[in-house]
Design an enzyme around this catalytic site. Structure first.
Site, PDB file in Angstrom:
ATOM      1  N   THR A 175      -9.806 -10.092  21.237  1.00  0.00           N
ATOM      2  CA  THR A 175     -11.038  -9.318  21.404  1.00  0.00           C
ATOM      3  C   THR A 175     -11.753  -9.823  22.661  1.00  0.00           C
ATOM      4  O   THR A 175     -11.197 -10.648  23.396  1.00  0.00           O
ATOM      5  CB  THR A 175     -11.966  -9.522  20.191  1.00  0.00           C
ATOM      6  N   ASN A 176     -12.987  -9.373  22.862  1.00  0.00           N
ATOM      7  CA  ASN A 176     -13.721  -9.878  24.028  1.00  0.00           C
ATOM      8  C   ASN A 176     -14.148 -11.327  23.846  1.00  0.00           C
ATOM      9  O   ASN A 176     -14.656 -11.950  24.769  1.00  0.00           O
ATOM     10  CB  ASN A 176     -14.940  -8.986  24.366  1.00  0.00           C
TER      11      ASN A 176
ATOM     12  N   LYS B  86      29.198  15.887  18.647  1.00  0.00           N
ATOM     13  CA  LYS B  86      27.994  16.093  19.473  1.00  0.00           C
ATOM     14  C   LYS B  86      26.829  15.968  18.509  1.00  0.00           C
ATOM     15  O   LYS B  86      26.495  16.910  17.775  1.00  0.00           O
ATOM     16  CB  LYS B  86      28.007  17.483  20.104  1.00  0.00           C
TER      17      LYS B  86
ATOM     18  N   PRO C  43     -12.236 -14.709  23.407  1.00  0.00           N
ATOM     19  CA  PRO C  43     -10.830 -15.142  23.498  1.00  0.00           C
ATOM     20  C   PRO C  43     -10.349 -15.946  22.294  1.00  0.00           C
ATOM     21  O   PRO C  43      -9.137 -16.093  22.096  1.00  0.00           O
ATOM     22  CB  PRO C  43     -10.780 -15.983  24.779  1.00  0.00           C
TER      23      PRO C  43
ATOM     24  N   ASN D  66       0.850  -1.211   0.000  1.00  0.00           N
ATOM     25  CA  ASN D  66       0.000   0.000   0.000  1.00  0.00           C
ATOM     26  C   ASN D  66       0.878   1.250   0.000  1.00  0.00           C
ATOM     27  O   ASN D  66       0.582   2.229  -0.673  1.00  0.00           O
ATOM     28  CB  ASN D  66      -0.886   0.149   1.249  1.00  0.00           C
ATOM     29  N   CYS D  67       1.957   1.172   0.782  1.00  0.00           N
ATOM     30  CA  CYS D  67       2.778   2.371   1.006  1.00  0.00           C
ATOM     31  C   CYS D  67       3.476   2.828  -0.276  1.00  0.00           C
ATOM     32  O   CYS D  67       3.888   3.983  -0.381  1.00  0.00           O
ATOM     33  CB  CYS D  67       3.811   2.107   2.098  1.00  0.00           C
TER      34      CYS D  67
ATOM     35  N   GLY E 263      -4.008  -4.604  13.346  1.00  0.00           N
ATOM     36  CA  GLY E 263      -3.882  -3.643  12.240  1.00  0.00           C
ATOM     37  C   GLY E 263      -4.763  -2.407  12.373  1.00  0.00           C
ATOM     38  O   GLY E 263      -5.183  -2.022  13.462  1.00  0.00           O
ATOM     39  N   ASP E 264      -5.049  -1.809  11.223  1.00  0.00           N
ATOM     40  CA  ASP E 264      -5.797  -0.548  11.187  1.00  0.00           C
ATOM     41  C   ASP E 264      -7.191  -0.669  11.790  1.00  0.00           C
ATOM     42  O   ASP E 264      -7.819   0.344  12.109  1.00  0.00           O
ATOM     43  CB  ASP E 264      -5.968  -0.074   9.731  1.00  0.00           C
TER      44      ASP E 264
ATOM     45  N   ILE F  71     -11.006 -15.008  19.239  1.00  0.00           N
ATOM     46  CA  ILE F  71     -10.910 -14.084  18.103  1.00  0.00           C
ATOM     47  C   ILE F  71      -9.904 -12.972  18.418  1.00  0.00           C
ATOM     48  O   ILE F  71     -10.059 -12.245  19.404  1.00  0.00           O
ATOM     49  CB  ILE F  71     -12.282 -13.461  17.749  1.00  0.00           C
TER      50      ILE F  71
HETATM   51  P1  FAD Z   1      -4.718  -3.599   5.096  1.00  0.00           P
HETATM   52  O1  FAD Z   1      -3.290  -3.643   4.727  1.00  0.00           O
HETATM   53  O2  FAD Z   1      -5.554  -2.528   4.523  1.00  0.00           O
HETATM   54  O3  FAD Z   1      -5.359  -4.996   4.730  1.00  0.00           O
HETATM   55  C1  FAD Z   1      -6.691  -5.287   5.005  1.00  0.00           C
HETATM   56  C2  FAD Z   1      -7.227  -6.215   3.943  1.00  0.00           C
HETATM   57  O4  FAD Z   1      -8.380  -6.852   4.452  1.00  0.00           O
HETATM   58  C3  FAD Z   1      -7.661  -5.504   2.678  1.00  0.00           C
HETATM   59  O5  FAD Z   1      -6.933  -5.953   1.550  1.00  0.00           O
HETATM   60  C4  FAD Z   1      -9.147  -5.827   2.544  1.00  0.00           C
HETATM   61  O6  FAD Z   1      -9.533  -6.100   1.200  1.00  0.00           O
HETATM   62  C5  FAD Z   1      -9.278  -7.081   3.380  1.00  0.00           C
HETATM   63  N1  FAD Z   1     -10.621  -7.259   3.936  1.00  0.00           N
HETATM   64  C6  FAD Z   1     -11.342  -6.351   4.631  1.00  0.00           C
HETATM   65  N2  FAD Z   1     -12.516  -6.884   5.016  1.00  0.00           N
HETATM   66  C7  FAD Z   1     -12.533  -8.145   4.560  1.00  0.00           C
HETATM   67  C8  FAD Z   1     -13.490  -9.200   4.623  1.00  0.00           C
HETATM   68  N3  FAD Z   1     -14.634  -9.057   5.266  1.00  0.00           N
HETATM   69  N4  FAD Z   1     -13.195 -10.370   4.019  1.00  0.00           N
HETATM   70  C9  FAD Z   1     -12.012 -10.530   3.376  1.00  0.00           C
HETATM   71  N5  FAD Z   1     -11.082  -9.576   3.282  1.00  0.00           N
HETATM   72  C10 FAD Z   1     -11.337  -8.402   3.867  1.00  0.00           C
HETATM   73  N6  FAD Z   1       1.833   3.126   6.666  1.00  0.00           N
HETATM   74  C11 FAD Z   1       3.102   3.404   7.057  1.00  0.00           C
HETATM   75  O7  FAD Z   1       3.464   3.029   8.171  1.00  0.00           O
HETATM   76  N7  FAD Z   1       3.970   4.055   6.229  1.00  0.00           N
HETATM   77  C12 FAD Z   1       3.616   4.473   4.996  1.00  0.00           C
HETATM   78  O8  FAD Z   1       4.423   5.036   4.249  1.00  0.00           O
HETATM   79  C13 FAD Z   1       2.294   4.231   4.562  1.00  0.00           C
HETATM   80  N8  FAD Z   1       1.874   4.642   3.357  1.00  0.00           N
HETATM   81  C14 FAD Z   1       0.614   4.344   2.937  1.00  0.00           C
HETATM   82  C15 FAD Z   1       0.214   4.761   1.675  1.00  0.00           C
HETATM   83  C16 FAD Z   1      -1.063   4.454   1.226  1.00  0.00           C
HETATM   84  C17 FAD Z   1      -1.485   4.916  -0.132  1.00  0.00           C
HETATM   85  C18 FAD Z   1      -1.946   3.705   2.046  1.00  0.00           C
HETATM   86  C19 FAD Z   1      -3.310   3.344   1.571  1.00  0.00           C
HETATM   87  C20 FAD Z   1      -1.563   3.306   3.313  1.00  0.00           C
HETATM   88  C21 FAD Z   1      -0.272   3.621   3.772  1.00  0.00           C
HETATM   89  N9  FAD Z   1       0.144   3.238   5.043  1.00  0.00           N
HETATM   90  C22 FAD Z   1       1.424   3.528   5.447  1.00  0.00           C
HETATM   91  C23 FAD Z   1      -0.762   2.563   5.977  1.00  0.00           C
HETATM   92  C24 FAD Z   1      -0.565   1.055   5.940  1.00  0.00           C
HETATM   93  O9  FAD Z   1      -0.622   0.610   4.621  1.00  0.00           O
HETATM   94  C25 FAD Z   1      -1.640   0.394   6.773  1.00  0.00           C
HETATM   95  O10 FAD Z   1      -1.520   0.867   8.083  1.00  0.00           O
HETATM   96  C26 FAD Z   1      -1.539  -1.116   6.780  1.00  0.00           C
HETATM   97  O11 FAD Z   1      -1.649  -1.628   5.501  1.00  0.00           O
HETATM   98  C27 FAD Z   1      -2.629  -1.719   7.660  1.00  0.00           C
HETATM   99  O12 FAD Z   1      -2.585  -3.083   7.586  1.00  0.00           O
HETATM  100  P2  FAD Z   1      -3.909  -3.968   7.824  1.00  0.00           P
HETATM  101  O13 FAD Z   1      -3.485  -5.373   7.654  1.00  0.00           O
HETATM  102  O14 FAD Z   1      -4.554  -3.571   9.077  1.00  0.00           O
HETATM  103  O15 FAD Z   1      -4.884  -3.522   6.680  1.00  0.00           O
END
Ligand code: FAD
Length: 535
Positions: free
Chosen positions: A272-273, A433, A275, A41-42, A281-282, A277
């Site tokens: 989560t609440n 320094k 145990p 993504n980054c 991430g985000d 599950i």
């Molecule tokens: P994600 O990587 O978003 O993965 C979640 C996945 O779950 C998705 O692909 C989605 O399709 C899938 N999903 C969701 N719901 C379901 C479902 N019900 N069933 C099946 N699949 C599902 N962070 C940094 O630290 N540095 C950076 O430089 C940086 N740059 C970024 C640039 C961009 C353009 C973006 C979009 C993000 C950036 N980030 C950066 C943030 C970073 O990419 C995210 O914090 C990270 O990817 C989060 O990881 P995640 O696994 O939580 O979610």
């Protein structure tokens, strides 16, 4: 053991890989709604601008590679639509065939990420208005860009918004940034972002601060973005970078607890609440490492580490997540802006006592060619000196200093530790320094009351009649080029011979350009008696 993981990118793929390393026998099913797993993504903004030219490079691994190398059962284009906690099953929708089926789990890891915000503004769903989250988004943006875009509007001057701006400018697109706050990069303190705003202006980017998009319209010439102020901006492309919200529907529907801002709540083991599950991430709410309370920080590093930790705990390795300190970095037109820990505005809002110092050192010895200046802001506890946060802006070397300070925060270090830090030095890399030591010296000196300090904002907030005498110790030429009204000029090198000119019964505030001469001036015993340093 059968583990089902929802989401196959940063958190989910890390969890899956770690789980396999911890168990050769576990059945690991990775379900991903999109066509790709573990993509970068980054890197997406840099593909728009052509810095990354090969799309395949954004695919860190393919589903096939994960299946072959780690024996994972990877199901892409499959969406998990519901969790039945009683029967420990998830309902999966195969988006390709339309088939819906159930899959059982012993342990479930939720890593569904976050969704870019799309506020209900009139016209927001018009073609040509994009968010950026995955490769499909970037393909759509690239298709428009490749057709030739003259004008673009980027709504939101956060990390992703500014990265998109840089890449549009690289393509020669005339770009306007619309930001609701009165500064770019809102997680930073405002004064630290001034060089970014200047760099944007220098590149011809129009920056509209304190503005908001109010509506979008389609015309024969393309889109028009209507702003709150009434201004209208023509554009062939609009990119929205106004933040994300946790993808929490599955969790909420399953009765898992979420916080007030929607993040799935987890304990320090990332459970989560329920145990059985876990969530990473985000999508989750985490502990703020510095302040202790709950927060949401959508960053790749935390998501990857949390994936590992969840897998560790599932396989009996007790592993705790310490919390997130928000270490983040942006590159913009050759400038680097980086931060870690709490900002001044967050500390103020949380009513946490703190002190601040700024230093303006070079990234390496000044006599070695190519030295670049940086500004470091250090926030620390006024009593213990514990480091609470740091921000840096400049060129080379900002990343290294913020990383060192991030470690200092992790380790609970104080400004006295920064004074003592032994860091790698040769003229092309640093100074005997180091900027970190310098920040430590200034901050520790403040706590020891070696050199009292008045910050500029509180000085200027005092009425001129109540202000101390302002003593400008820069050169006569610098003084002539501009100074704080009402100040007196004695260059630092003349100060010893001209001490009689200073009042004996009035407090003196000494200032210069960056602080060093002010510090030297303040250190003369006669000035010290009444003096305070500012810079
Ligand atoms: P994600 O990587 O978003 O993965 C979640 C996945 O779950 C998705 O692909 C989605 O399709 C899938 N999903 C969701 N719901 C379901 C479902 N019900 N069933 C099946 N699949 C599902 N962070 C940094 O630290 N540095 C950076 O430089 C940086 N740059 C970024 C640039 C961009 C353009 C973006 C979009 C993000 C950036 N980030 C950066 C943030 C970073 O990419 C995210 O914090 C990270 O990817 C989060 O990881 P995640 O696994 O939580 O979610």
């Amino acid at each position: 053991m059968k583990i089902v993981i929802v989401g196959g990118v940063a958190g989910g793929a890390s969890a899956a890989a770690r789980a396999r390393r911890l168990s050769e026998d576990a059945q690991i099913v990775l379900i991903e709604r999109g066509p790709d797993v573990s993509f970068a993504n980054c890197g997406l903004p840099y593909y728009i601008g052509g810095k990354i030219t090969d799309r395949d490079k954004l695919l860190v691994v393919t589903p096939k590679r994960l299946e072959e190398r780690l024996q994972l059962d990877v199901r892409v284009r499959s969406s998990v639509e519901a969790i039945d906690r009683k029967s420990k099953t998830v309902q999966i929708h195969d988006l390709e065939s339309g088939r819906k089926y159930e899959e059982s789990y012993d342990k479930l890891i939720l890593a569904p990420g976050a969704v870019p915000l799309r506020p209900p503004i009139p016209g927001i769903d018009l073609p040509g208005i994009f968010t950026l989250r995955n490769l499909q988004d970037v393909d759509r943006i690239k298709a428009v860009v490749d057709q030739g875009v003259q004008q673009a509007v980027v709504v939101g001057a956060g990390f992703i918004g500014l990265e998109v701006v840089e890449n549009l400018v690289r393509l020669g697109v005339s770009t306007t940034v619309v930001e609701l706050q009165d500064q770019v990069l809102p997680p930073f303190d405002k004064e630290m972002t001034t060089p970014l705003a200047e760099a944007l202006a220098a590149k011809g980017v129009t920056l509209l601060l304190g503005e908001a998009a109010d509506g979008f319209e389609e015309t024969d010439e393309g889109l028009v973005v209507r702003l709150k102020s009434g201004q209208e901006l023509p554009a062939q492309l609009v990119a929205l970078g106004i933040g994300v919200r946790p993808e929490n529907k599955l969790a909420v529907d399953a009765g898992l607890k979420v916080g007030p801002r929607g993040g799935i709540q987890v304990n320090e083991y990332l459970q989560t609440n329920d145990p059985d599950i876990y969530a990473v991430g985000d999508a989750i709410e985490v502990k703020d490492f510095v302040l202790g309370g709950p927060t949401q920080v959508p960053l790749a590093g935390p998501a990857n580490r949390q994936g590992r930790i969840a897998a560790d705990n599932i396989f009996g390795r007790s592993s705790k997540y310490r919390g997130t300190q928000g270490t983040a970095i942006l590159g913009l037109f050759g400038l680097t802006a980086a931060m870690t820990g709490a900002s001044e505005k967050v500390l103020k809002r949380s009513e946490v006592p703190h002190r601040i110092v700024y230093v303006h050192p070079s990234n390496h010895a000044g006599y070695y060619p190519g030295a670049e200046q940086m500004t470091l802001k250090l926030l620390f506890d006024p009593e213990s000196g514990k480091v609470l946060g740091a921000q840096g802006i400049g060129g080379a070397g900002v990343d290294k200093r913020i990383d060192v300070l991030a470690v200092a925060i992790q380790a609970g270090m104080t400004v006295f530790d920064l004074e003592e830090m032994e860091l790698a030095y040769a003229p092309q890399f640093g100074s005997a320094k180091d900027p970190i030591n310098m920040a430590g010296f200034v901050a520790a000196g403040l706590i020891r009351d070696d050199h009292p300090q008045i910050d500029v904002s509180s000085l200027l907030a005092t009425s001129p009649a109540e202000r101390p005498l302002l003593l400008d110790v820069r050169t006569v030429e610098e003084f002539a080029n501009g100074h704080i009204p009402g100040s007196m000029n004695i260059p630092v090198d003349d100060l010893r011979s001209r001490l009689e000119e200073l009042p004996k019964d009035q407090e003196i505030a000494v200032y210069c350009q960056v602080g060093q001469r002010g510090y030297l001036g303040c250190d003369l015993p006669q000035v010290k008696k009444h003096g305070r340093k500012t810079s």
